[in-house]
Design a protein around this motif. Structure first.
Motif, PDB file in Angstrom:
ATOM      1  N   ALA A   1       6.976   2.503  12.287  1.00  0.00           N
ATOM      2  CA  ALA A   1       7.003   1.283  11.722  1.00  0.00           C
ATOM      3  C   ALA A   1       6.349   1.197  10.435  1.00  0.00           C
ATOM      4  N   CYS A   2       7.592   0.433   9.196  1.00  0.00           N
ATOM      5  CA  CYS A   2       6.418   0.396   8.279  1.00  0.00           C
ATOM      6  C   CYS A   2       6.699  -1.068   6.991  1.00  0.00           C
ATOM      7  N   ARG A   3       6.721  -1.698   6.504  1.00  0.00           N
ATOM      8  CA  ARG A   3       6.499  -2.742   5.794  1.00  0.00           C
ATOM      9  C   ARG A   3       7.008  -2.869   4.021  1.00  0.00           C
ATOM     10  N   ILE A   4       7.603  -3.198   4.106  1.00  0.00           N
ATOM     11  CA  ILE A   4       7.763  -3.451   2.554  1.00  0.00           C
ATOM     12  C   ILE A   4       6.827  -4.179   1.936  1.00  0.00           C
ATOM     13  N   ILE A   5       5.306  -3.945   0.710  1.00  0.00           N
ATOM     14  CA  ILE A   5       4.517  -4.832   0.254  1.00  0.00           C
ATOM     15  C   ILE A   5       5.550  -5.124  -0.539  1.00  0.00           C
ATOM     16  N   GLU A   6       6.084  -4.183  -1.866  1.00  0.00           N
ATOM     17  CA  GLU A   6       6.019  -4.522  -2.995  1.00  0.00           C
ATOM     18  C   GLU A   6       6.748  -4.199  -3.868  1.00  0.00           C
ATOM     19  N   VAL A   7       7.478  -4.619  -4.480  1.00  0.00           N
ATOM     20  CA  VAL A   7       9.031  -4.457  -5.513  1.00  0.00           C
ATOM     21  C   VAL A   7       7.455  -4.100  -7.231  1.00  0.00           C
ATOM     22  N   LEU A   8       7.628  -3.162  -7.450  1.00  0.00           N
ATOM     23  CA  LEU A   8       7.532  -2.626  -8.225  1.00  0.00           C
ATOM     24  C   LEU A   8       8.959  -2.781 -10.168  1.00  0.00           C
ATOM     25  N   ASP A   9       9.611  -3.198 -10.263  1.00  0.00           N
ATOM     26  CA  ASP A   9      10.475  -4.286 -10.814  1.00  0.00           C
ATOM     27  C   ASP A   9      10.351  -2.972 -12.064  1.00  0.00           C
ATOM     28  N   SER A  10       9.556  -2.986 -12.826  1.00  0.00           N
ATOM     29  CA  SER A  10       8.968  -2.331 -14.032  1.00  0.00           C
ATOM     30  C   SER A  10       9.554  -0.814 -14.069  1.00  0.00           C
ATOM     31  N   GLU A  11       9.442   0.007 -13.061  1.00  0.00           N
ATOM     32  CA  GLU A  11       8.833   1.428 -12.220  1.00  0.00           C
ATOM     33  C   GLU A  11      10.213   1.196 -11.602  1.00  0.00           C
ATOM     34  N   ASN A  12      11.327   0.675 -11.407  1.00  0.00           N
ATOM     35  CA  ASN A  12      11.780   0.666 -10.088  1.00  0.00           C
ATOM     36  C   ASN A  12      11.976   0.766  -9.173  1.00  0.00           C
ATOM     37  N   ALA A  13      10.750   0.558  -8.047  1.00  0.00           N
ATOM     38  CA  ALA A  13      10.676   0.946  -7.074  1.00  0.00           C
ATOM     39  C   ALA A  13      10.197   0.441  -6.047  1.00  0.00           C
TER      40      ALA A  13
END
Length: 86
Positions: free
Chosen positions: A26-38
């Motif tokens: 069970a995980c949670r999405i915490i961040e979108v790194l748009d500069s790194e496409n991650a």
């Protein structure tokens, strides 16, 4: 690297804070790194990783995070992330 379009970026940002399953945890999405496409996910059901301080002493337990690439080498959206987008 695959070019992230605005629509995809908006969809991904909506996922931040959502609980997801990753590798059976069970995980949670915490961040979108748009500069790194991650995308960064934090596992909440795994044993905590003990993080050592600058002296090498284990001081606090932190939840393990994983940075997932949004695209593979063929610039195809990562199927795991595609599944979370539904």
């Amino acid at each position: 690297a695959g070019l992230m379009d605005t629509k995809l970026l908006q969809q991904l940002r909506l996922l931040v804070g959502k609980p997801v399953a990753y590798r059976g945890y069970a995980c949670r999405i915490i961040e979108v790194l748009d500069s790194e496409n991650a995308l960064v996910v934090r596992c909440e059901s795994r044993p905590h990783v003990i993080q050592s301080n600058q002296f090498g002493e284990a001081t606090r337990r932190v939840q393990q995070t994983h940075t997932l690439p949004l695209f593979d080498e063929n610039e195809t959206l990562n199927p795991v992330i595609g599944g979370w987008l539904g």
